[in-house]
Design a protein around this motif. Structure first.
Motif: not given
Length: 232
Positions: A66-68, A192-195, A163-168, A125-136
């Protein structure tokens, strides 16, 4: 195998490296489940090969962080679009082109998630923008990276933009699907949500994937019913 168990008459049809593929049926329609490993490159290969096999609709499910602050461990996150922070999609489309989920698939995901919540399983549940990344570890240990400042600046900006969450994987799946003219959507379990932890809020950890898998299967059923109604 856990998702395949929710299909009718599912059989394993292939397994190689990170790819484990089962095909079965839902409401009489052929449905395939395929694992893709971690990250964009392997997810892109899976979509490309499955399109060649005749697949026309894709739902990526998996885990996220989680991010938000509104997103807690155990919540479901439906991606309406994704930040293209990975490298795979750059070899498909110009960087300015957005990675957007198919509206019909996203609507079906939200409907299935709402039905799950109504069943009193306690899943938000939530609907919105997520972040996609390459590095965990770029997310979880950014201070150890030589480009820490760049990572932190982007992360802070995404958080400020709700931004709701980060994934890959989702941005890659969306871009490859757009390129090949097929439908795709994505839904994730927030582990979980580090923020929330940084803000001194409760930070529940939840690894129960069963509701996520059930919601994905229900989404496919909704899409099958909708497609059949429109085709008739």
């Amino acid at each position: 195998p856990k998702i395949a168990a929710l299909l009718d008459d599912a059989k394993q049809v292939a397994q190689n490296r990170e790819y484990n593929v089962y095909t079965g049926y839902l409401d009489g329609e052929k449905v395939t489940v395929c694992s893709t490993g971690i990250g964009g490159p392997s997810a892109a290969i899976a979509v490309e090969e499955l399109v060649k096999c005749g697949a026309d609709t894709f739902i990526r499910i998996g885990t996220s962080g989680g991010m938000d602050l509104s997103v807690s461990g155990g919540d479901l996150v439906i991606a309406s679009a994704a930040v293209r922070g990975e490298g795979t999609s750059k070899e498909y489309l110009p960087e300015g082109y957005p990675a957007v989920a198919d509206f019909t698939v996203t609507t079906a995901l939200a409907k299935a998630a709402a039905e799950l919540s109504e069943d009193k399983l306690g899943k938000r549940y939530h609907v919105g923008v997520v972040q996609s990344k390459d590095s965990f570890f770029g997310q979880h240990a950014p201070e150890t990276m030589p480009v820490y400042q760049e990572l932190q600046n982007k992360w802070s900006a995404y958080c400020k933009l709700d931004c709701l969450a980060s994934e890959m994987e989702s941005s890659t799946v969306f871009i490859v699907s757009q390129t090949r003219h097929v439908r795709s959507g994505a839904m994730f379990l927030c582990l979980a949500n580090q923020e929330r932890e940084k803000a001194g809020l409760s930070n529940i950890q939840n690894h129960d994937l069963k509701p996520l898998m059930e919601c994905a299967v229900q989404t496919i059923k909704i899409l099958i019913e909708k497609d059949e109604a429109e085709n008739h």
